[in-house]
Design an enzyme around this catalytic site. Structure first.
Site, PDB file in Angstrom:
ATOM      1  N   GLU A  83       1.359  -3.105   4.282  1.00 26.90           N
ATOM      2  CA  GLU A  83       1.973  -3.816   5.655  1.00 26.90           C
ATOM      3  C   GLU A  83       1.451  -2.981   6.946  1.00 26.90           C
ATOM      4  O   GLU A  83       1.968  -3.287   7.785  1.00 26.90           O
ATOM      5  CB  GLU A  83       3.538  -3.941   5.697  1.00 26.90           C
ATOM      6  CG  GLU A  83       4.135  -4.745   4.526  1.00 26.90           C
ATOM      7  CD  GLU A  83       4.043  -6.233   4.546  1.00 26.90           C
ATOM      8  OE1 GLU A  83       3.411  -6.722   5.447  1.00 26.90           O
ATOM      9  OE2 GLU A  83       4.516  -6.951   3.412  1.00 26.90           O
TER      10      GLU A  83
HETATM   11  C1  LIG Z   1       1.401  -0.788  -4.338  1.00 24.73           C
HETATM   12  C2  LIG Z   1       0.400  -1.229  -3.189  1.00 24.73           C
HETATM   13  C3  LIG Z   1       0.536  -2.761  -3.241  1.00 24.73           C
HETATM   14  C4  LIG Z   1      -0.106  -3.465  -2.301  1.00 24.73           C
HETATM   15  N1  LIG Z   1      -0.165  -4.793  -1.944  1.00 24.73           N
HETATM   16  C5  LIG Z   1      -1.211  -5.155  -1.463  1.00 24.73           C
HETATM   17  C6  LIG Z   1      -1.408  -6.724  -1.160  1.00 24.73           C
HETATM   18  O1  LIG Z   1      -0.458  -7.474  -1.920  1.00 24.73           O
HETATM   19  N2  LIG Z   1      -2.318  -7.719  -0.618  1.00 24.73           N
HETATM   20  C7  LIG Z   1      -3.150  -6.738   0.152  1.00 24.73           C
HETATM   21  O2  LIG Z   1      -4.027  -7.407   0.672  1.00 24.73           O
HETATM   22  N3  LIG Z   1      -2.916  -5.303   0.165  1.00 24.73           N
HETATM   23  C8  LIG Z   1      -2.206  -4.659  -0.587  1.00 24.73           C
HETATM   24  N4  LIG Z   1      -2.205  -3.248  -0.573  1.00 24.73           N
HETATM   25  C9  LIG Z   1      -3.182  -2.479   0.134  1.00 24.73           C
HETATM   26  C10 LIG Z   1      -2.364  -1.846   1.343  1.00 24.73           C
HETATM   27  O3  LIG Z   1      -2.288  -2.895   2.059  1.00 24.73           O
HETATM   28  C11 LIG Z   1      -3.599  -0.924   1.771  1.00 24.73           C
HETATM   29  O4  LIG Z   1      -3.614   0.320   0.868  1.00 24.73           O
HETATM   30  C12 LIG Z   1      -3.341  -0.178   3.099  1.00 24.73           C
HETATM   31  O5  LIG Z   1      -3.568  -1.464   4.130  1.00 24.73           O
HETATM   32  C13 LIG Z   1      -4.048   0.785   3.685  1.00 24.73           C
HETATM   33  O6  LIG Z   1      -5.358   0.590   3.426  1.00 24.73           O
HETATM   34  P1  LIG Z   1      -6.425   1.584   2.743  1.00 24.73           P
HETATM   35  O7  LIG Z   1      -5.611   1.971   1.398  1.00 24.73           O
HETATM   36  O8  LIG Z   1      -7.766   1.317   2.505  1.00 24.73           O
HETATM   37  O9  LIG Z   1      -6.319   3.140   3.400  1.00 24.73           O
HETATM   38  P2  LIG Z   1      -7.242   3.593   4.630  1.00 24.73           P
HETATM   39  O10 LIG Z   1      -7.480   2.342   5.496  1.00 24.73           O
HETATM   40  O11 LIG Z   1      -8.489   3.955   4.243  1.00 24.73           O
HETATM   41  O12 LIG Z   1      -6.334   4.558   5.328  1.00 24.73           O
HETATM   42  C14 LIG Z   1      -6.265   5.882   4.786  1.00 24.73           C
HETATM   43  C15 LIG Z   1      -5.799   6.816   6.037  1.00 24.73           C
HETATM   44  O13 LIG Z   1      -6.453   6.759   7.212  1.00 24.73           O
HETATM   45  C16 LIG Z   1      -5.590   6.458   8.135  1.00 24.73           C
HETATM   46  N5  LIG Z   1      -6.433   5.309   8.899  1.00 24.73           N
HETATM   47  C17 LIG Z   1      -7.176   4.435   8.777  1.00 24.73           C
HETATM   48  N6  LIG Z   1      -7.648   3.746   9.949  1.00 24.73           N
HETATM   49  C18 LIG Z   1      -7.264   4.516  10.818  1.00 24.73           C
HETATM   50  C19 LIG Z   1      -7.489   4.637  12.342  1.00 24.73           C
HETATM   51  N7  LIG Z   1      -8.045   3.626  12.847  1.00 24.73           N
HETATM   52  N8  LIG Z   1      -6.801   5.359  13.200  1.00 24.73           N
HETATM   53  C20 LIG Z   1      -5.957   6.174  12.467  1.00 24.73           C
HETATM   54  N9  LIG Z   1      -5.728   6.396  11.194  1.00 24.73           N
HETATM   55  C21 LIG Z   1      -6.206   5.519  10.409  1.00 24.73           C
HETATM   56  C22 LIG Z   1      -4.445   5.574   7.629  1.00 24.73           C
HETATM   57  O14 LIG Z   1      -3.293   5.480   8.363  1.00 24.73           O
HETATM   58  C23 LIG Z   1      -4.246   6.084   6.198  1.00 24.73           C
HETATM   59  O15 LIG Z   1      -3.460   7.325   6.350  1.00 24.73           O
HETATM   60  C24 LIG Z   1      -1.143  -2.520  -1.389  1.00 24.73           C
HETATM   61  C25 LIG Z   1      -1.286  -1.410  -1.700  1.00 24.73           C
HETATM   62  C26 LIG Z   1      -0.468  -0.530  -2.679  1.00 24.73           C
HETATM   63  C27 LIG Z   1      -0.615   0.751  -2.719  1.00 24.73           C
END
Ligand SMILES: Cc1cc2nc3c(=O)[nH]c(=O)nc-3n(C[C@H](O)[C@H](O)[C@H](O)COP(=O)(O)OP(=O)(O)OC[C@H]3O[C@@H](n4cnc5c(N)ncnc54)[C@H](O)[C@@H]3O)c2cc1C
Length: 592
Positions: free
Chosen positions: A402
């Site tokens: 979220e």
């Molecule tokens: C159990 C689970 C259920 C999920 N369910 C859904 C779902 O139903 N639908 C869906 O679409 N997604 C879902 N997700 C995905 C989830 O929304 C994403 O994992 C989340 O948005 C983070 O994206 P990422 O994993 O690519 O991390 P990244 O975006 O790669 O982030 C990695 C780290 O870098 C930081 N970061 C990234 N960009 C910035 C920035 N601009 N400034 C500062 N810090 C930054 C983040 O805060 C984090 O700490 C789910 C994930 C999990 C684990």
């Protein structure tokens, strides 16, 4: 629909500049009989039908998950925001809050529920055409169909608009989608999926995709740290064929669908975390009362009372801010002649700052509470025989999905500043006035007249000045480049989160005391503990932020002003936490 809120309409974020009367804040004490009935129906369902089945869900029994979703449909829990003509109940947002609070403790199932109710039903209700709503909503609301929401991809999580999934229009007007979505909740068995793709690789757009469409399939279940009872898979789109009528919202406006769904989802997640925190507190005190060491229950040790008292105070603040926000949203919606999808979306957008605060505060307070619950359980907290271990693992993801807490921390001050620059929030003028005041030696918290909670509300007023000082200095120092200063923005976010949480708690407690409500001393104790410690956090965040922006005499002047503003006399939080801990232990749970 039912609505209870006596809250008057206030613009989102206006609490930063305005004083709020305690009678003007919606609190759990104002719930209607209908709300309480809804809460009881949900908690009975969770206690009798979900919690005893968590082990089976963790074995990936998705037929069971489907049956439980169907039961939610029977109980009316899936269509709270949906108009009656599509099978919903069209209830206020306070009803949503009381329902998700009860579902929260079931963690894995709460994620399944959220994937359906918040992430699929909601965008369809807000952005669907009448034909789309008629086709999908009644069967989703009844639980006959299971929903999901596929925004993330392996290369685009936080940067969701960088999605690579492509949609290509066919000569007959239908669409072909290609791409791979990652980490999709309910991915293993959802029937209807809101999928985001770029039309011609460019125009970000939402589509309603059925699993039955040719070219749609799920990847393997992810092996996760927690939430083993919730399905999380990739969704594969290989020349997936989507009919012409299944664009959700407008082509190129997928970000509107995504962001509005997230605003709603964040508010809901914050409330779910509040429910989880209450359940964990009950778990902790039940264990602490039963476990004996050195010839006495561990609940009698001051170190354990400290933990329980603090768990209580933070849970109280979270609950207070969640209900306050529900009241604000409901008050705004109550003035609208018709609560169309766009009116509801606009209300959630208005309170997007508060929703982000609920998400960050909720997930972090829950993690704190669950961590202390493990600690109170000692060795038993680290083994799978006790639920403390599972809940601890299950909750970790709340800080990631979220919108990660880092992204939400950027959004909180960012949205307020954007509103100020647009002229919607007189933040800049207030920051300038404060700058003049800073040079005045008379500045400082006036001494209290002794009315209950007035000292705490004066402290909150001082926190607000600190926020203005930090935001004003940041805008002046960095101008348009402020977005590059994430550390300063994060400090500002921490201060803003503490202001909204502390003020919500103190106003609620003040009203409880004024109305001589049952256990008003516990209200007051929880609020006083929270505000006292918030003062320390606000000071630390402000000092770090100011030191990053100024040096020499300028920094010394700012720090001197900070000291004068933040004259908060410490209270005896040891005694207050003990009182909270004793009450929770006696009642075997959060009691207010
Ligand atoms: C159990 C689970 C259920 C999920 N369910 C859904 C779902 O139903 N639908 C869906 O679409 N997604 C879902 N997700 C995905 C989830 O929304 C994403 O994992 C989340 O948005 C983070 O994206 P990422 O994993 O690519 O991390 P990244 O975006 O790669 O982030 C990695 C780290 O870098 C930081 N970061 C990234 N960009 C910035 C920035 N601009 N400034 C500062 N810090 C930054 C983040 O805060 C984090 O700490 C789910 C994930 C999990 C684990």
């Amino acid at each position: 629909m039912t609505t209870s809120s006596a809250t008057s309409i206030r613009k989102g974020g206006s609490w930063l500049l305005d004083e709020t009367a305690s009678a003007d804040v919606f609190t759990p004490e104002q719930l209607t009989e209908e709300h309480r009935l809804m809460a009881k129906t949900t908690s009975d369902f969770v206690e009798n039908e979900v919690l005893p089945n968590l082990g089976q869900l963790e074995k990936k029994d998705w037929d069971l998950a489907r049956r439980l979703i169907r039961r939610c449909g029977d109980l009316g829990l899936l269509g709270l925001p949906v108009p009656e003509e599509y099978g919903g109940l069209d209830l206020d947002k306070t009803s949503l809050l009381v329902v998700v609070e009860q579902i929260g403790p079931s963690a894995s199932f709460a994620t399944t529920f959220g994937g359906q109710a918040n992430l699929c039903v909601l965008p369809l209700a807000l952005f669907g055409t009448p034909e789309q709503k008629e086709k999908y909503l009644p069967r989703l609301v009844s639980g006959e169909l299971v929903g999901a929401y596929a925004l993330s991809e392996s290369g685009s999580g936080s940067d969701a608009l960088a999605a690579k999934t492509r949609a290509t229009k066919q000569p007959d007007g239908s669409w072909v989608l290609n791409g791979e979505k990652m980490w999709i909740s309910n991915g293993g068995f959802a029937d209807v999926i809101v999928v985001f793709a770029k039309v011609d690789g460019e125009h970000f757009t939402a589509f309603i995709v059925e699993r039955a469409f040719p070219g749609v399939s799920s990847g393997k279940e992810e092996h996760k740290m927690g939430l083993h009872g919730s399905s999380t898979t990739p969704i594969l789109l290989q020349d997936a064929q989507v009919p012409a009528g299944n664009v959700l919202g407008e082509i190129g406006k997928g970000h509107k669908v995504a962001l509005n769904t997230l605003n709603y989802g964040r508010f809901s997640l914050g409330a779910m975390c509040g429910g989880g925190a209450k359940a964990a507190l009950a778990d902790a005190v039940t264990y602490a009362a039963a476990r004996r060491q050195f010839g006495q229950p561990i609940a009698s040790f001051g170190a354990i009372k400290h933990k329980i008292g603090e768990m209580f105070a933070r849970t109280y603040a979270l609950e207070s801010l969640a209900y306050r926000t529900a009241g604000l949203i409901d008050a705004m919606l109550a003035t609208q002649a018709s609560r169309t999808g766009s009116a509801v979306a606009a209300a959630f957008e208005e309170y997007a700052v508060e929703a982000s605060i609920a998400k960050v505060a909720g997930s972090e307070i829950l993690d704190y509470v669950l961590d202390e619950n493990v600690q109170i359980h000692g060795g038993n907290g680290f083994v799978a025989d006790y639920s403390a271990e599972r809940y601890f693992r299950d909750a970790r993801v709340n800080r990631i999905f979220e919108g990660t807490n880092e992204i939400n921390r950027m959004l909180i001050p960012g949205m307020l500043i954007r509103r100020a620059l647009k002229g919607d929030l007189p933040l800049i003028a207030a920051a300038k006035r404060l700058q003049d005041e800073v040079l005045s030696p008379s500045l400082g918290a006036a001494s209290g007249d002794g009315a209950p909670l007035d000292d705490e509300l004066r402290a909150v007023a001082a926190f607000k000045k600190v926020a203005l000082m930090v935001l004003g200095t940041a805008m002046q120092t960095y101008g348009e480049k402020l977005t590059d200063q994430q550390e300063v923005l994060s400090y500002a976010a921490d201060i803003l989160i503490d202001i909204y949480s502390a003020e919500s708690a103190a106003l609620r407690a003040k009203e409880a005391v004024a109305q001589q409500r049952a256990r008003d001393t516990l209200h007051a104790a929880a609020a006083r503990v929270f505000v006292n410690d918030a003062a320390l956090r606000v000071e630390a965040a402000a000092r770090s932020a100011l030191a990053a922006m100024a040096e020499g005499d300028t920094l010394r002047t700012l720090l001197a002003a900070l000291r004068r503003i933040l004259k908060v006399t410490p209270v005896n939080t040891v005694a207050l936490r003990r009182a909270l801990a004793d009450a929770a232990t006696e009642h075997r749970g959060y009691v207010i």
